[in-house]
Write a protein that holds these residues in place. Structure first.
Motif, PDB file in Angstrom:
ATOM      1  N   ALA A   1       0.829  -1.208   0.000  1.00  0.00           N
ATOM      2  CA  ALA A   1       0.000   0.000   0.000  1.00  0.00           C
ATOM      3  C   ALA A   1       0.861   1.255   0.000  1.00  0.00           C
ATOM      4  O   ALA A   1       0.552   2.231  -0.694  1.00  0.00           O
ATOM      5  CB  ALA A   1      -0.926  -0.012   1.222  1.00  0.00           C
ATOM      6  N   VAL A   2       1.955   1.235   0.744  1.00  0.00           N
ATOM      7  CA  VAL A   2       2.879   2.381   0.735  1.00  0.00           C
ATOM      8  C   VAL A   2       3.463   2.573  -0.663  1.00  0.00           C
ATOM      9  O   VAL A   2       3.531   3.696  -1.181  1.00  0.00           O
ATOM     10  CB  VAL A   2       3.998   2.182   1.779  1.00  0.00           C
ATOM     11  CG1 VAL A   2       5.077   3.246   1.619  1.00  0.00           C
ATOM     12  CG2 VAL A   2       3.428   2.223   3.194  1.00  0.00           C
ATOM     13  N   GLY A   3       3.873   1.479  -1.305  1.00  0.00           N
ATOM     14  CA  GLY A   3       4.411   1.589  -2.663  1.00  0.00           C
ATOM     15  C   GLY A   3       3.392   2.145  -3.642  1.00  0.00           C
ATOM     16  O   GLY A   3       3.726   2.952  -4.516  1.00  0.00           O
ATOM     17  N   ILE A   4       2.130   1.738  -3.498  1.00  0.00           N
ATOM     18  CA  ILE A   4       1.069   2.270  -4.357  1.00  0.00           C
ATOM     19  C   ILE A   4       0.898   3.766  -4.138  1.00  0.00           C
ATOM     20  O   ILE A   4       0.781   4.544  -5.090  1.00  0.00           O
ATOM     21  CB  ILE A   4      -0.247   1.514  -4.081  1.00  0.00           C
ATOM     22  CG1 ILE A   4      -0.148   0.072  -4.594  1.00  0.00           C
ATOM     23  CG2 ILE A   4      -1.430   2.224  -4.726  1.00  0.00           C
ATOM     24  CD1 ILE A   4      -1.225  -0.844  -4.061  1.00  0.00           C
ATOM     25  N   ALA A   5       0.894   4.193  -2.877  1.00  0.00           N
ATOM     26  CA  ALA A   5       0.734   5.614  -2.579  1.00  0.00           C
ATOM     27  C   ALA A   5       1.904   6.427  -3.114  1.00  0.00           C
ATOM     28  O   ALA A   5       1.727   7.546  -3.628  1.00  0.00           O
ATOM     29  CB  ALA A   5       0.589   5.810  -1.070  1.00  0.00           C
TER      30      ALA A   5
END
Length: 483
Positions: A367-371
């Motif tokens: 999720a951090v990578g997506i953000a």
């Protein structure tokens, strides 16, 4: 009087019922299967999608205690999947994320043409032009027998009314059609010998009246024939319409799309598309493929199959997990900023553990990578926003809203009711309310604002530097492999 909106995503059809004042009365959903096959192909059965639509509408009516006569307007949004109405072609819907036409997309991208320029200089295999070429070359018997070939949102309206019409939203953004240059790009159709498909239907702006339900459509949907159908949109565009106005919109669902007005033609951005949402406005899209799908693939690895909400609630109640894991989330290629459908994701620091705690860490760091990827998309668009409207399934979780605020460095404005369904309800109500802008004003809801957390800035800045360095390393490895 009630307004019906139907959103057909990648795995579910959702139906919402609204009052003419814009209040959501009931919402229901039904699933349908993805039918994968080798070579990057994937499809759906339109009959199954249509049954899911009918079942979701029936359930929403039951929940609202509404009679068929109370539902007086309807519109559809959908993914940019391609419905092939021809004998012998099965499954008859080519999924939006189907990549069978990678070679054809590369061939189209190599020519100098305005359609290519508005695709950011690199036509995606997810667009309809390369899929048309693939069908013409690889299934000539199907091509010869075409009764119709339409974007999914248009075929849903056609099945409901029996009246052929195409949405300007779908046409401008996914087909070789230039709304400000006369319509169909006949030179491009001729160049690739794809002018022979049925394509003489009228093209209508979102929120335009198509007509009443046909006798068959009314019977199948459980509604009265007096219910009228308006032109819908591609799902991300509907989300932008239904999100907080007057700011860029991030639609974070199966994929992430950033929609903004007033952006010039730029490599690796789709657009600008005049009139794709509002008649007097051009919209541009930057995006990431398969973001929500990545989180869903991790969720399926859990032994007890928790919901996304359960996973995020557990993460929110503990210290931030797995800071040593870093993820480049391009597992289905890159739209923006690299425009490379063959690019693949990277995970650094992955342990062998597969218990719930380890999977929580992998989920969160994905999720951090997506953000962070969304931050990169926004920067590539030349935007420095102080606020972003957030819509889509990921927006439901407060933790995800905070993550996007921290990663982007902007306020997140979220209207709690489903923005994609709301956008489609706005389109359905537009003929009754004096146009799409008037309907949007009527349907607007109070926003919840999530502000960046200063305490998270150091962590996200470190993550951002690592994210960029990993992209550099990936590019170096690809060069070493001669890709």
């Amino acid at each position: 009087m009630l307004i019906a909106a139907v959103d057909v995503g990648s795995a579910r059809a959702r139906a919402g019922l609204y009052t003419l004042q814009g209040h959501l009365v009931a919402r229901a959903s039904r699933g349908f299967a993805t039918l994968p096959s080798p070579g990057g192909q994937a499809g759906f059965a339109f009959a199954e999608i249509w049954q899911a639509v009918a079942d979701a509408l029936a359930e929403a009516r039951r929940m609202a205690g509404a009679s068929p006569a109370q539902v007086q307007a309807l519109a559809f949004d959908a993914t940019c999947s391609l419905v092939v109405d021809a004998p012998g072609f099965s499954p008859d819907v080519i999924a939006w994320h189907d990549h069978r036409a990678v070679a054809e997309a590369h061939e189209v991208s190599a020519i100098a043409h305005e359609v290519v320029a508005r695709a950011g200089g690199s036509v995606s295999p997810e667009m309809q032009t390369p899929k048309l070429i693939w069908l013409r070359r690889n299934r000539p018997e199907v091509w010869a027998g075409l009764r119709g070939i339409r974007d999914l949102c248009d075929h849903l309206a056609f099945r409901a009314t029996g009246l052929p019409a195409r949405s300007l939203c779908a046409m401008a953004s996914k087909w070789p059609w230039l709304p400000d240059r006369g319509g169909w790009a006949d030179d491009l159709l001729a160049r690739f010998d794809i002018a022979g498909f049925p394509h003489d239907e009228p093209v209508l702006a979102p929120g335009s009246l198509i007509g009443p339900l046909s006798e068959q459509g009314a019977a199948e949907l459980g509604l009265d024939r007096e219910c009228v159908v308006a032109t819908g949109l591609i799902d991300a565009f509907s989300g932008a319409l239904g999100a907080a106005p007057d700011m860029p919109a991030l639609i974070a669902g199966t994929s992430n799309c950033v929609m903004a007005a007033g952006i010039r033609v730029t490599p690796a951005l789709w657009g600008p598309y005049p009139g794709a949402i509002l008649r007097d406005e051009s919209v541009t899209e930057g995006g990431q493929s398969a973001t929500g799908a990545l989180l869903e693939s991790i969720r399926r690895q859990y032994a007890d199959a928790p919901s996304h909400d359960d996973i995020l609630a557990r993460i929110a109640d503990a210290p931030e997990p797995a800071p040593g894991i870093h993820v480049l989330p391009d597992f289905k290629g890159s739209r923006t900023p690299f425009a490379d459908p063959l690019m693949r994701g990277v995970i650094h620091g992955l342990p062998l553990d597969r218990d719930a705690a380890a999977l929580d860490g992998l989920y969160w760091r994905a999720a951090v990578g997506i953000a962070l990827g969304t931050r990169q998309v926004i920067a590539h668009m030349g935007l420095v926003p102080d606020r972003i409207a957030l819509a889509g399934g990921q927006a439901r979780a407060a933790l995800m809203r905070q993550l996007y605020a921290d990663a982007i460095g902007a306020e997140i404005h979220w209207q709690p009711e489903d923005a994609v369904l709301r956008g489609t309800a706005i389109a359905a109500a537009a003929p009754m309310l004096g146009g799409i802008r008037a309907a949007r004003a009527r349907f607007a809801r109070e926003v919840q604002v999530t502000r960046p957390d200063p305490a998270a800035r150091l962590r996200r800045d470190r993550d951002w530097k690592i994210f960029q360095r990993m992209q550099q390393h990936r590019a170096e490895i690809s060069d070493m492999q001669g890709e």
